[in-house]
Design an enzyme around this catalytic site. Structure first.
Site, PDB file in Angstrom:
ATOM      1  N   ASP A 120       7.374  -5.484  -4.759  1.00 26.33           N
ATOM      2  CA  ASP A 120       8.075  -6.461  -5.849  1.00 26.33           C
ATOM      3  C   ASP A 120       9.362  -6.246  -6.032  1.00 26.33           C
ATOM      4  O   ASP A 120       9.828  -6.503  -7.606  1.00 26.33           O
ATOM      5  CB  ASP A 120       7.348  -7.415  -6.344  1.00 26.33           C
ATOM      6  CG  ASP A 120       6.479  -8.122  -5.770  1.00 26.33           C
ATOM      7  OD1 ASP A 120       6.709  -7.788  -4.741  1.00 26.33           O
ATOM      8  OD2 ASP A 120       5.557  -8.373  -6.220  1.00 26.33           O
ATOM      9  N   HIS A 145      -0.693  -5.638  -9.726  1.00 24.96           N
ATOM     10  CA  HIS A 145      -0.897  -7.194  -8.663  1.00 24.96           C
ATOM     11  C   HIS A 145      -1.748  -7.102  -7.986  1.00 24.96           C
ATOM     12  O   HIS A 145      -1.675  -6.670  -7.226  1.00 24.96           O
ATOM     13  CB  HIS A 145       0.694  -7.577  -8.232  1.00 24.96           C
ATOM     14  CG  HIS A 145       1.993  -7.914 -10.125  1.00 24.96           C
ATOM     15  ND1 HIS A 145       3.595  -7.820 -10.259  1.00 24.96           N
ATOM     16  CD2 HIS A 145       1.264  -7.887 -11.373  1.00 24.96           C
ATOM     17  CE1 HIS A 145       3.110  -8.587 -11.102  1.00 24.96           C
ATOM     18  NE2 HIS A 145       2.261  -8.223 -12.335  1.00 24.96           N
ATOM     19  N   ASP A 204      -2.077  -9.602  -6.039  1.00 27.18           N
ATOM     20  CA  ASP A 204      -1.918  -9.933  -4.269  1.00 27.18           C
ATOM     21  C   ASP A 204      -1.047  -8.741  -3.671  1.00 27.18           C
ATOM     22  O   ASP A 204      -0.919  -8.035  -2.997  1.00 27.18           O
ATOM     23  CB  ASP A 204      -0.648 -10.748  -4.321  1.00 27.18           C
ATOM     24  CG  ASP A 204       0.709 -10.740  -4.815  1.00 27.18           C
ATOM     25  OD1 ASP A 204       0.731 -10.139  -6.122  1.00 27.18           O
ATOM     26  OD2 ASP A 204       1.680 -11.205  -4.717  1.00 27.18           O
ATOM     27  N   HIS A 205      -1.307  -7.595  -4.207  1.00 32.16           N
ATOM     28  CA  HIS A 205      -1.223  -6.172  -4.029  1.00 32.16           C
ATOM     29  C   HIS A 205      -2.085  -5.720  -3.801  1.00 32.16           C
ATOM     30  O   HIS A 205      -2.305  -4.263  -2.881  1.00 32.16           O
ATOM     31  CB  HIS A 205       0.251  -5.710  -4.490  1.00 32.16           C
ATOM     32  CG  HIS A 205       1.567  -6.077  -3.931  1.00 32.16           C
ATOM     33  ND1 HIS A 205       2.675  -6.114  -3.605  1.00 32.16           N
ATOM     34  CD2 HIS A 205       1.805  -7.402  -4.528  1.00 32.16           C
ATOM     35  CE1 HIS A 205       3.581  -7.116  -3.458  1.00 32.16           C
ATOM     36  NE2 HIS A 205       3.391  -7.995  -4.943  1.00 32.16           N
ATOM     37  N   HIS A 216       6.951  -9.699   0.068  1.00 33.44           N
ATOM     38  CA  HIS A 216       6.798 -11.284   0.174  1.00 33.44           C
ATOM     39  C   HIS A 216       8.148 -11.755   0.909  1.00 33.44           C
ATOM     40  O   HIS A 216       9.230 -11.255   1.485  1.00 33.44           O
ATOM     41  CB  HIS A 216       7.160 -11.986  -1.526  1.00 33.44           C
ATOM     42  CG  HIS A 216       6.105 -11.402  -2.195  1.00 33.44           C
ATOM     43  ND1 HIS A 216       5.173 -12.387  -2.058  1.00 33.44           N
ATOM     44  CD2 HIS A 216       5.980 -11.093  -3.287  1.00 33.44           C
ATOM     45  CE1 HIS A 216       4.742 -11.949  -2.885  1.00 33.44           C
ATOM     46  NE2 HIS A 216       4.841 -11.353  -3.260  1.00 33.44           N
ATOM     47  N   HIS A 229       2.436  -1.508  -6.983  1.00 37.17           N
ATOM     48  CA  HIS A 229       1.401  -1.770  -8.078  1.00 37.17           C
ATOM     49  C   HIS A 229       1.031  -2.503  -8.324  1.00 37.17           C
ATOM     50  O   HIS A 229      -0.405  -3.021  -7.142  1.00 37.17           O
ATOM     51  CB  HIS A 229       3.497  -2.148  -8.831  1.00 37.17           C
ATOM     52  CG  HIS A 229       3.032  -3.765  -7.940  1.00 37.17           C
ATOM     53  ND1 HIS A 229       3.819  -3.970  -7.245  1.00 37.17           N
ATOM     54  CD2 HIS A 229       3.186  -5.384  -8.878  1.00 37.17           C
ATOM     55  CE1 HIS A 229       4.291  -5.357  -6.207  1.00 37.17           C
ATOM     56  NE2 HIS A 229       3.345  -6.007  -7.443  1.00 37.17           N
ATOM     57  N   HIS A 240       9.490  -4.241 -12.430  1.00 35.42           N
ATOM     58  CA  HIS A 240       9.067  -5.616 -12.501  1.00 35.42           C
ATOM     59  C   HIS A 240       7.251  -5.368 -12.441  1.00 35.42           C
ATOM     60  O   HIS A 240       6.505  -6.484 -13.474  1.00 35.42           O
ATOM     61  CB  HIS A 240       8.528  -5.766 -10.808  1.00 35.42           C
ATOM     62  CG  HIS A 240       7.323  -6.886 -10.444  1.00 35.42           C
ATOM     63  ND1 HIS A 240       7.995  -8.345 -10.180  1.00 35.42           N
ATOM     64  CD2 HIS A 240       6.747  -6.575  -9.697  1.00 35.42           C
ATOM     65  CE1 HIS A 240       7.147  -8.761  -9.756  1.00 35.42           C
ATOM     66  NE2 HIS A 240       5.828  -7.770  -8.975  1.00 35.42           N
TER      67      HIS A 240
HETATM   68 ZN   LIG Z   1       4.113  -8.214  -8.256  1.00 33.24          ZN
END
Ligand SMILES: [Zn+2]
Length: 251
Positions: A129, A56, A58-59, A167, A54, A112
């Site tokens: 996530d 985001h 942090d990905h 995570h 996805h 998400h």
């Molecule tokens: Zn995420």
């Protein structure tokens, strides 16, 4: 030859993963380039693909630097291509994908984020996530019905499917799970293992789908004990699921 998977801790609690097969190596959800480069050097692998579950940051934060350095192709959700930095190949359930000649299943699992996908490679599900070990992602771009439909799709995977999520949240997720289902013996034993692993500084991934179905409260809204804990014995499944998500938001 089986694929090899290397866990790459990133940022404070993210996991990227190196997936190696033959002359190919993919990284799933690189938060940042540095730890991925170090892991590639350590294993002597050359990056050929970057997979994103996805959009985001942090990905995807390592996408452009890794692409620039290695020439790797970026593979991500076609329906969210505008938000995936450097995307070369947009995939969806119909297209699937192939990695070193291996069929890769792509599952569309919105909620998400609208475009979230899970990659399944040789019995390994990279869930980002959407499904966490003992948890599920926050509903940023979908409602409880949408997330329940997405998780139900993941639950059709075989029980021995390994779950690699985005995570390291297992311990705190498990503390929450025990408040809802303190009588679940499988969950209690799992938490003993999780606590021991974390005390030793070890990762708690991968899990398996079978273990998640037996212990993850977000996959268990029909559990009698969870319903009793919530005082929702007669509510429909999605309403119970939404309440579990809401309580976790405030845990
Ligand atoms: Zn995420």
């Amino acid at each position: 030859m089986p694929i090899e998977i290397e866990i790459v801790p990133c940022l404070s609690d993210n996991y990227a993963y190196l997936v190696q097969s033959g002359a190919f190596c993919a990284v799933v959800d690189p938060s940042e380039p540095g730890p991925v480069e170090a892991a590639l050097t350590k294993r002597g692998w050359s990056l050929t693909h970057i997979l994103n579950t996805h959009h985001h940051l942090d990905h995807t934060g390592g996408n452009l630097a890794l692409k620039e350095e290695t020439g790797a192709q970026v593979v991500g959700p076609g329906k969210d291509a505008a938000r995936i930095p450097g995307i070369d190949i947009g995939v969806d359930e119909a297209s699937g994908w192939a990695f070193d000649g291996r069929k890769v299943q792509v599952l569309e699992v919105p909620a998400h984020t609208r475009g979230a996908i899970t990659f399944v490679i040789d019995g390994n599900a990279f869930t980002g996530d959407t499904l966490f070990t003992l948890g599920c992602g926050r509903l940023f771009e979908g409602d409880p019905q949408t997330m329940w439909t997405s998780l139900s799709k993941l639950m059709t995977l075989p029980d021995d499917t390994r779950i690699w999520c985005g995570h390291e949240y297992t311990q705190s997720n498990g503390r929450f799970a025990l408040t809802l289902e303190p009588g679940n013996g499988v969950l209690k034993r799992r938490m003993d293992d999780v606590n021991a692993a974390r005390a030793a500084g070890k990762a708690t991934v991968p899990s398996t789908m079978g273990l998640e179905k037996a212990t993850n409260p977000f996959l268990r809204p029909d559990s009698g004990e969870i319903r009793k804990s919530l005082g929702m014995e007669k509510a429909d499944t999605v309403t119970v699921f939404g309440e579990i998500r809401e309580r976790k938001n405030n845990f």
